[in-house]
Design an enzyme around this catalytic site. Structure first.
Site, short mmCIF file in Angstrom:
data_model
loop_
_atom_site.label_atom_id
_atom_site.label_comp_id
_atom_site.label_asym_id
_atom_site.label_seq_id
_atom_site.Cartn_x
_atom_site.Cartn_y
_atom_site.Cartn_z
N SER A 146 -1.78 4.46 17.07
CA SER A 146 -3.24 4.38 16.91
C SER A 146 -3.90 3.78 18.14
O SER A 146 -3.29 2.96 18.85
CB SER A 146 -3.52 3.51 15.69
OG SER A 146 -4.86 3.05 15.71
N TYR A 171 -2.80 -4.17 11.19
CA TYR A 171 -2.61 -2.71 11.31
C TYR A 171 -2.14 -2.37 12.73
O TYR A 171 -1.14 -1.67 12.92
CB TYR A 171 -3.92 -2.00 10.98
CG TYR A 171 -3.90 -0.52 11.27
CD1 TYR A 171 -3.04 0.33 10.57
CD2 TYR A 171 -4.73 0.05 12.24
CE1 TYR A 171 -3.01 1.70 10.85
CE2 TYR A 171 -4.71 1.40 12.51
CZ TYR A 171 -3.85 2.22 11.81
OH TYR A 171 -3.82 3.56 12.08
N1 LIG Z 1 -7.56 9.24 10.94
C1 LIG Z 1 -7.64 8.47 12.04
O1 LIG Z 1 -8.72 8.31 12.64
C2 LIG Z 1 -6.41 7.78 12.58
C3 LIG Z 1 -6.55 7.05 13.78
C4 LIG Z 1 -5.43 6.41 14.29
C5 LIG Z 1 -4.20 6.53 13.65
N2 LIG Z 1 -4.10 7.23 12.48
C6 LIG Z 1 -2.77 7.30 11.84
O2 LIG Z 1 -2.48 8.66 11.53
C7 LIG Z 1 -1.71 8.75 10.34
C8 LIG Z 1 -2.41 9.65 9.34
O3 LIG Z 1 -3.70 9.12 9.08
P1 LIG Z 1 -4.74 9.78 8.08
O4 LIG Z 1 -6.08 9.60 8.68
O5 LIG Z 1 -4.27 11.13 7.69
O6 LIG Z 1 -4.62 8.75 6.87
P2 LIG Z 1 -4.43 9.02 5.30
O7 LIG Z 1 -4.54 7.68 4.64
O8 LIG Z 1 -5.36 10.10 4.87
O9 LIG Z 1 -2.94 9.56 5.22
C9 LIG Z 1 -1.81 8.74 5.13
C10 LIG Z 1 -1.03 9.17 3.89
O10 LIG Z 1 0.17 8.39 3.81
C11 LIG Z 1 0.42 8.12 2.47
N3 LIG Z 1 1.30 6.95 2.41
C12 LIG Z 1 0.98 5.65 2.64
N4 LIG Z 1 2.07 4.88 2.49
C13 LIG Z 1 3.10 5.72 2.16
C14 LIG Z 1 4.46 5.53 1.88
N5 LIG Z 1 5.00 4.32 1.92
N6 LIG Z 1 5.23 6.60 1.58
C15 LIG Z 1 4.70 7.85 1.56
N7 LIG Z 1 3.39 8.09 1.80
C16 LIG Z 1 2.61 7.03 2.11
C17 LIG Z 1 -0.93 7.90 1.83
O11 LIG Z 1 -0.90 8.14 0.43
C18 LIG Z 1 -1.80 8.91 2.59
O12 LIG Z 1 -1.94 10.11 1.85
C19 LIG Z 1 -1.54 7.30 9.84
O13 LIG Z 1 -0.31 6.83 10.33
C20 LIG Z 1 -2.69 6.57 10.52
O14 LIG Z 1 -2.38 5.21 10.68
C21 LIG Z 1 -5.18 7.86 11.95
#
Ligand SMILES: NC(=O)c1ccc[n+]([C@@H]2O[C@H](COP(=O)([O-])OP(=O)(O)OC[C@H]3O[C@@H](n4cnc5c(N)ncnc54)[C@H](O)[C@@H]3O)[C@@H](O)[C@H]2O)c1
Length: 358
Positions: A146, A171
């Site tokens: 991230s 985080y």
């Molecule tokens: N969306 C953004 O702007 C952004 C920015 C930086 C990093 N990220 C990273 O990208 C990845 C995806 O993000 P996103 O925006 O799709 O978030 P999101 O919350 O929509 O998706 C993450 C998914 O992981 C699942 N999850 C959480 N813990 C879990 C576990 N222990 N086992 C199985 N599933 C689990 C959740 O239910 C969720 O559906 C994450 O790692 C997030 O930290 C996202």
């Protein structure tokens, strides 16, 4: 440009966090573009935000029949992860499952340690053992990091060459730890791994905890939105399709396994930024969002925006401008996110309108 060395067509791909915003969009894209691939999705469907959105995304994926297998479970459970690797033998793993969000980590630290640290460690261990008994094993592990790893880095744009040893949230600390753990595992067990630092991803059926979605919900309810630093903040907003394009390209080139001068393996390890690299002013962002919400019929033409906007000072710890240096991504993969903000927000507003009318 780097040569492709990973074939996705005909491969089994494990996507963790498959019901999440990025995971579901990535799975759909893989199933559409690589007709002979199989996607195994795992997600524990956490209730961090409205789970009906996760079910909406999964319903779409069910349309791909046997090519998409969904496992409702947690990557924090070692046996589950081991079983999935033994049964499906994924050639490529994309780890997106995580507890996201910066503010939530203040009240719910356990969720971050469980999913982001223990969960990721389980994935690394499973990758390591995928080579047991001479098996081909995992050809590429791609995982989400991230932009928050940059903490209060003053130098702009954020570059993967910058030192990122000063996280300012749990985080961010877990995401930086993922990069460190991946480095050690890549070195020790020769696991080709690529970490991706995503910069604020937005789009249809996105995350309600993020500003553009939260602003929309508030405006619809007639509540006030708070705009920090009087709107003079610049951020990199990256449209979901650009993120998915970047991930798919990266998946197809695993860092090469090579030996160093000492004859020992060099870690096949890379980290890239994926962001727009053209920061947008927050006030412009809100103006375009408003215009598109009116255009999509989410808000009436005569909506009084001025009385629903509160311009407030900067929050402690906030930085006025953040954006990504994406030169290495462009050089290695010939790709740079390019979706204009208006196009992306239009797609979001249209989805929001349809979703709320259902
Ligand atoms: N969306 C953004 O702007 C952004 C920015 C930086 C990093 N990220 C990273 O990208 C990845 C995806 O993000 P996103 O925006 O799709 O978030 P999101 O919350 O929509 O998706 C993450 C998914 O992981 C699942 N999850 C959480 N813990 C879990 C576990 N222990 N086992 C199985 N599933 C689990 C959740 O239910 C969720 O559906 C994450 O790692 C997030 O930290 C996202």
């Amino acid at each position: 440009m780097l040569e492709r060395n990973i074939k996705l067509d005909g491969s089994v791909i494990l996507v963790t966090g498959a019901a999440g915003f990025i995971g579901a969009n990535l799975s759909k894209r893989l199933l559409n573009d690589f007709p002979d691939c199989k996607v195994i999705g795992i997600d524990s469907i956490t209730d961090y935000y409205d789970i009906s959105l996760k079910h909406e995304r999964l319903n779409e994926l069910k349309g791909y029949g046997e090519r998409f297998t969904f496992i409702h479970d947690t990557i924090a459970d070692r046996e589950t992860v081991t079983h999935i690797f033994d049964e499906y033998k994924p050639a490529v793993v994309v780890n997106l499952a995580a507890q996201a969000g910066v503010r939530y980590s203040i009240t719910n630290p356990d969720a971050y340690i469980e999913s982001n640290i223990i969960g990721f460690y389980n994935i690394l261990e499973a990758c390591r053992h995928s080579y047991d008994n001479g098996q081909k094993g995992v050809g590429h592990l791609v995982y989400a990091s991230s932009s928050s790893v940059y903490g209060s880095n003053k130098k702009m744009p954020y570059s993967t060459d910058d030192r990122v040893d000063n996280p300012i949230s749990l985080y961010a600390a877990t995401k930086k730890s993922n990069e460190l753990l991946a480095h050690a595992y890549s070195k020790l067990y020769n696991i080709p791994s690529t970490g991706l630092r995503f910069f604020t991803v937005y789009g249809p059926c996105g995350r309600p905890d993020m500003a553009y979605f939260g602003f929309t919900d508030k405006l619809v309810k007639g509540e006030k939105i708070r705009i920090f630093n009087y709107g003079n903040c610049k951020r990199d907003f990256t449209y979901i399709d650009d993120i998915v394009e970047g991930v798919v390209r990266v998946m197809q080139h695993a860092p090469e396994r090579r030996n160093g001068e000492d004859g020992l393996p060099l870690p096949p390890y890379k980290v890239y930024n994926i962001g727009n690299s053209s920061p947008e002013n927050l006030l412009d962002f809100v103006t375009i969002l408003q215009e598109e919400l009116v255009r999509a019929g989410v808000l009436p033409e005569d909506y009084d925006f001025e009385s629903h906007k509160e311009l407030v000072p900067m929050q402690p710890g906030d930085v006025p401008i953040t954006y990504a240096d994406t030169t290495p991504l462009e050089q290695d993969f010939g790709f740079k996110p390019s979706t204009p903000l208006r196009t992306g927000l239009r797609n979001f507003a249209e989805w929001y309108s349809e979703h709320n009318n259902k």
